[in-house]
Scaffold this motif. Structure first.
Motif: not given
Length: 548
Positions: A363-372, A465-466, A472-481, A483-488
């Motif tokens: 399986a080919n992944g995304m550049e977003y490692a945690e999200s993949s 969403a809030a 306070s998210m446990e997986n901060r790297e995932l939260q960062k990846e 963010q753009r989609w959660v904002l939308k």
């Protein structure tokens, strides 16, 4: 139900010790642990041969559990080191999911090759992400990692050049970690953009480059000829070869012959220039019929990003190339035209018997490692036992594993609205169901109750969403990846609330606010909700929900 320390008896205590260290357990040697493991290797047929795929395997294991934590015993019988690793992973999962019980568990995978490729366009994973990903796929019983990021210049653009010392050291570290985790590490090289197939000098450069990687101990390679022009480009090649397929046949066979001189255990995978389609086209048929039968061929299915993969498609490929396809599945990758999408939905629409007619799936992944990792966990579940695979159950388990239990419910509310991909052409199934119920209640049932219930659902999404936008998210790297989609997602929730305000009030000013915020929402091309929200918004703006 808990245990924190493990003791063991038997062979491969080093594997058990390493697994304990990676998974947060204290390893106490031969005695003293709350969980006592006795492990032994078996050469019996039931531990070395998988009937469904008629294959010798080192991945079979059996657990015999006695007692309840924190004081219990487990006897592991396994076929090879991988079988032992998977048995240990099973112990961890039983404890984590609260499914621990006495009895016997006998298990093995149905796909022989199960793994991922870092093969996307875009920013390659950094070293920390890459090493972390190796540990993740190993913990999910995958067995293969392929290194091939398109934007590693040494992999594609500057394929003739040897790696510099720093880059070479990083590759060495990845190979060592993969080996320690029981993973097959494949190094891939992609010379096709510039290679002159008739050039002896360039062929020697290719062998020299791959030889540098072989010196690390690597014995698995991929020769990638994808995403290049479909016709010969250099005049020297045009004079010598009749077409691209002839040039590729000579290159592949000569390359394979040369590297096999180094070690009889070397494996080679080739990605052809035509890597999708029906499977009986001239190029792929000619290539498959002419290269060494031990070479695997990558295939993505009917399309580059295939919505489904069927047995009939696999059989056509096998018939015309004289080998089973090794699927390079372009999911969850979201590069090129898909950069506004976030692919975190479950693996779907791959035939439950595909393991019988393919070499495996990468399986080919995304550049977003945690999200993949979310999609990867569901892919791993499918690859282990596709006949029992349930996409929705696996997806929820994957979300909890990657996101963490504390953020699971909020992530589920969000993730259900970003399912869109080649595997899921619609989106937002929970929201779509709520809107359907609301539409019926508004026109044919209890209108007030319908409004109240939809507004409660919107509030629940807004709260999620809030929470996901908080710190306070446990997986901060995932939260960062994400963010753009959660904002939308957050903006969409707010717009839904505007709609509810108007439906309640029937006030022109409220409708004007919907108009204004709708234009803002549409200006952001980040893909969330797909057409489900837009369809509802259009109805509101057309005053479909106007009290008469």
């Amino acid at each position: 139900m808990t245990f924190h320390s493990i003791s063991s008896q038997g062979e491969n205590s080093s594997v058990i010790r390493s697994w304990c260290e990676s998974n947060g357990y204290s390893y106490l040697g031969e005695k003293g642990g709350e969980l006592q493991i006795a492990a032994s290797q078996s050469t019996e047929a039931r531990f070395t041969y998988i009937k469904e795929i008629c294959s010798i395997s080192d991945e079979i294991y059996e657990l015999a559990i006695e007692g309840e934590p924190p004081h219990c015993e487990v006897k592991i019988t396994y076929s090879g080191e991988r079988g032992l690793r998977y048995a240990l992973n099973a112990i961890g999962q039983l404890k984590k999911r609260g499914e621990w019980r006495e009895g016997v568990k006998y298990d093995y995978p149905l796909f022989s090759i199960r793994g991922i490729i870092e093969g996307f366009y875009g920013q390659p994973w950094n070293q920390e992400q890459r090493l972390n990903m190796l540990r993740f796929i190993a913990s999910n019983n995958m067995n293969t990692y392929i290194y091939g990021p398109k934007d590693d210049v040494y992999h594609r653009e500057r394929w003739q050049e040897l790696y510099d010392e720093e880059s070479y050291s990083r590759l060495s570290e990845v190979f060592s970690e993969a080996t320690a985790l029981g993973l097959d590490f494949y190094y891939s090289i992609a010379p096709g953009l510039s290679m002159r197939y008739s050039s002896e000098e360039q062929f020697e450069a290719l062998i020299r480059k791959v030889g540098q990687i072989y010196e690390l101990g690597v014995k698995h390679f991929c020769l990638l000829l994808d995403d290049i022009p479909g016709e010969l480009q250099h005049q020297e090649d045009i004079r010598i070869y009749r077409d691209l397929s002839e040039a590729h046949i000579q290159l592949v066979n000569r390359f394979y012959t040369e590297i096999m001189k180094w070690d009889a255990g070397i494996r080679l995978i080739v990605c052809p220039t035509q890597y999708c389609g029906i499977g009986n086209e001239r190029y792929i048929s000619k290539l498959g019929s002419s290269i060494h039968p031990s070479i695997d061929l990558f295939w993505t299915g009917r399309n580059i990003c295939s919505q489904e993969i069927t047995l009939s498609e696999a059989s056509v490929f096998t018939q015309h190339t004289h080998r089973k396809p090794l699927y390079w599945d372009n999911y969850p990758v979201n590069d090129v035209e898909m950069t506004d999408e976030m692919h975190i939905g479950p693996y779907r629409l791959r035939d439950r018997h595909l393991y019988r007619f393919s070499r495996g799936i990468i399986a080919n992944g995304m550049e977003y490692a945690e999200s993949s990792k979310i999609a990867y966990a569901t892919i791993a579940s499918y690859l282990w036992n596709p006949e029992q695979y349930d996409p929705e159950v696996s997806w929820r388990e994957a979300l909890e594993e990657v996101v963490g239990r504390s953020d699971f419910e909020h992530m589920l509310q969000f993730a259900d609205n970003v399912r869109y991909s080649c595997l899921y052409p619609t989106d937002s199934p929970m929201l779509a169901a709520e809107l359907t119920r609301f539409n019926f209640a508004y026109f044919y049932g209890d209108r007030k109750q319908g409004i109240d219930e939809l507004e409660q659902f919107v509030t629940k999404m807004s709260n999620s969403a809030a929470a996901l936008l908080s710190n306070s998210m446990e997986n901060r790297e995932l939260q960062k990846e994400l963010q753009r989609w959660v904002l939308k997602f957050s903006v969409g929730c707010a717009l839904l609330q505007d709609c509810m305000d108007y439906i309640r009030s029937q006030d022109a000013d409220d409708l004007l606010r919907v108009h204004s915020n709708y234009d803002l929402y549409r200006s952001d091309v980040t893909y969330v909700f797909a057409d489900v929200l837009v369809s509802f918004l259009n109805k509101v703006l057309e005053q479909h929900f106007t009290i008469k």
